[in-house]
Write an enzyme that holds these catalytic residues in place. Structure first.
Site, mmCIF file in Angstrom:
data_model
loop_
_atom_site.group_PDB
_atom_site.id
_atom_site.type_symbol
_atom_site.label_atom_id
_atom_site.label_comp_id
_atom_site.label_asym_id
_atom_site.label_seq_id
_atom_site.Cartn_x
_atom_site.Cartn_y
_atom_site.Cartn_z
ATOM 1 N N CYS A 1 -0.465 4.149 2.163
ATOM 2 C CA CYS A 1 -0.273 3.972 3.609
ATOM 3 C C CYS A 1 1.190 4.185 3.999
ATOM 4 O O CYS A 1 1.479 4.779 5.028
ATOM 5 C CB CYS A 1 -0.659 2.559 4.058
ATOM 6 S SG CYS A 1 -2.137 1.901 3.313
ATOM 7 N N ASP A 2 2.116 3.694 3.199
ATOM 8 C CA ASP A 2 3.513 3.610 3.640
ATOM 9 C C ASP A 2 4.491 4.485 2.873
ATOM 10 O O ASP A 2 5.644 4.618 3.286
ATOM 11 C CB ASP A 2 3.991 2.142 3.539
ATOM 12 C CG ASP A 2 3.142 1.219 4.390
ATOM 13 O OD1 ASP A 2 2.695 1.663 5.463
ATOM 14 O OD2 ASP A 2 2.911 0.067 3.978
ATOM 15 N N CYS B 1 0.824 -1.205 0.000
ATOM 16 C CA CYS B 1 0.000 0.000 0.000
ATOM 17 C C CYS B 1 0.860 1.257 0.000
ATOM 18 O O CYS B 1 1.378 1.672 1.051
ATOM 19 C CB CYS B 1 -0.936 -0.006 1.217
ATOM 20 S SG CYS B 1 -1.941 1.475 1.337
#
Ligand code: NAP
Length: 310
Positions: A140-141, A137
């Site tokens: 997200c990261d 992701c």
């Protein structure tokens, strides 16, 4: 808790498909429950930018689109239950969904909109370095890799789109692909090719993800020369496709060899009263617009089923 709650219709999953099914069911006057173990929105909520969903000519963030969908669904009265569905029991004309807290949701119609989850590559280092540079992701990261080089593994829409997103954060993105042509849509390819921060490693087999405590690179082998090299990267973002989240209905409705649920054009599965829509369904194209279209059909067909079998 052994409580049983009764609804007209139960929807599994609150991604675009599940939320749309809930919207139509609620708007049609049905008492609808949507069961979701995570935040509503599904995979879409983790997509940075969506520019092919009609009505948003400037594009929209996945998170915002998911929020708007949730708001609209709630407005029409569908209830979103935050819980994990553990088991489905078909009992006569009722479908019982057992939840992780021991309670049961009971209804005569069920729509499966559980979507799909990222496939793993199965190479050495992938599991060991998960959360230590390996990610599925980018939204997200990605921010953890500011000004560092990263690799994106895969050549489809997801890989190339997320490579473009990452290029805005990191020093360099290398897209590692197993062929010499991308699968991604032309429009996405063009943007990636024009981005100076994105490089392509073509025709590479991915052998392993390297690193001891954190990812340091991706070991690949050129398919023509059979030469091995390690492409330096602090992050390895894996986008090699998805697999359906259909475990719950395995053995209850027909699926294909990969586990995608087989439906007819009313989104009806092989078991009366159970419908499927969105990415969990066997179909050619997986797009948000397709998922919401499926969901509208499934909800309307389920409502007709309930009326005819009252
Ligand atoms: P996908 O289209 O299945 O692409 C997967 C990519 O990973 C392909 O390039 C494939 O290579 C590669 N791959 C698969 N297994 C591999 C392996 N073992 N080793 C190395 N590479 C491997 O998956 P996706 O990109 O996640 O897209 C899924 C669906 O969502 C598609 O229908 C897509 O159109 C849709 N989607 C749409 C958008 C959008 O419209 N903006 C965005 C994201 C996703 P090959 O090319 O050689 O097969």
């Amino acid at each position: 808790m052994s409580e049983t709650r009764n609804y007209d219709i139960t929807i599994l999953g609150a991604g675009p498909a599940g939320l749309t099914a809930g919207l139509y069911a609620g708007r049609g006057g049905l008492k609808a429950a949507i069961i979701e173990k995570m935040m509503p929105g599904g995979l879409v909520a983790n997509t940075e930018r969506i520019d092919n969903y009609p009505g948003f000519p400037e594009g929209i963030s996945g998170y915002e689109l998911a929020q708007k969908m949730e708001q609209q669904t709630r407005k029409f009265g569908a209830e979103i239950i935050s819980a994990q569905a553990e088991n489905i029991i078909s009992e006569g004309k009722y479908q019982l969904v057992k939840l992780s807290d021991g309670s049961t949701v009971k209804s005569r119609a069920l729509i499966v909109a559980t979507g799909a989850f990222p496939k793993t590559l199965g190479v050495s280092g992938e599991k060991e370095l998960l959360g230590k540079g390996v990610s599925y992701c980018a939204v997200c990261d990605g921010a953890f890799f500011k000004n560092q080089p990263v690799a994106v593994l895969g050549g489809g829409d997801s890989a190339v789109q997320e490579a473009i997103y990452l290029a805005g954060l990191v020093s360099k993105v290398t897209v590692i692909h197993r062929r010499n042509a991308l699968r991604a849509a032309d429009s996405i390819q063009k943007i990636a090719f024009a981005n100076k921060k994105i490089a392509f490693a073509w025709s590479k087999d991915i052998l392993s993800i390297e690193g001891s405590s954190r990812v340091s690179g991706v070991r690949v082998m050129d398919k023509q020369t059979l030469k091995e090299e390690v492409i330096p990267a602090s992050g390895a973002f894996i986008y090699v496709g998805y697999q359906p989240n259909s475990e719950l209905v395995k053995g209850i409705v027909n699926t294909d060899q990969q586990g995608y649920i087989i439906t007819d054009d009313k989104m009806a599965t092989s078991l009366q009263g159970i419908y499927a829509c969105g990415d969990v369904r066997q179909k050619l194209v997986r797009q948000i617009s397709g998922a919401v279209g499926d969901a509208a059909t499934a909800a309307i067909a389920a409502q007709q089923y309930l009326e005819l079998n009252a």
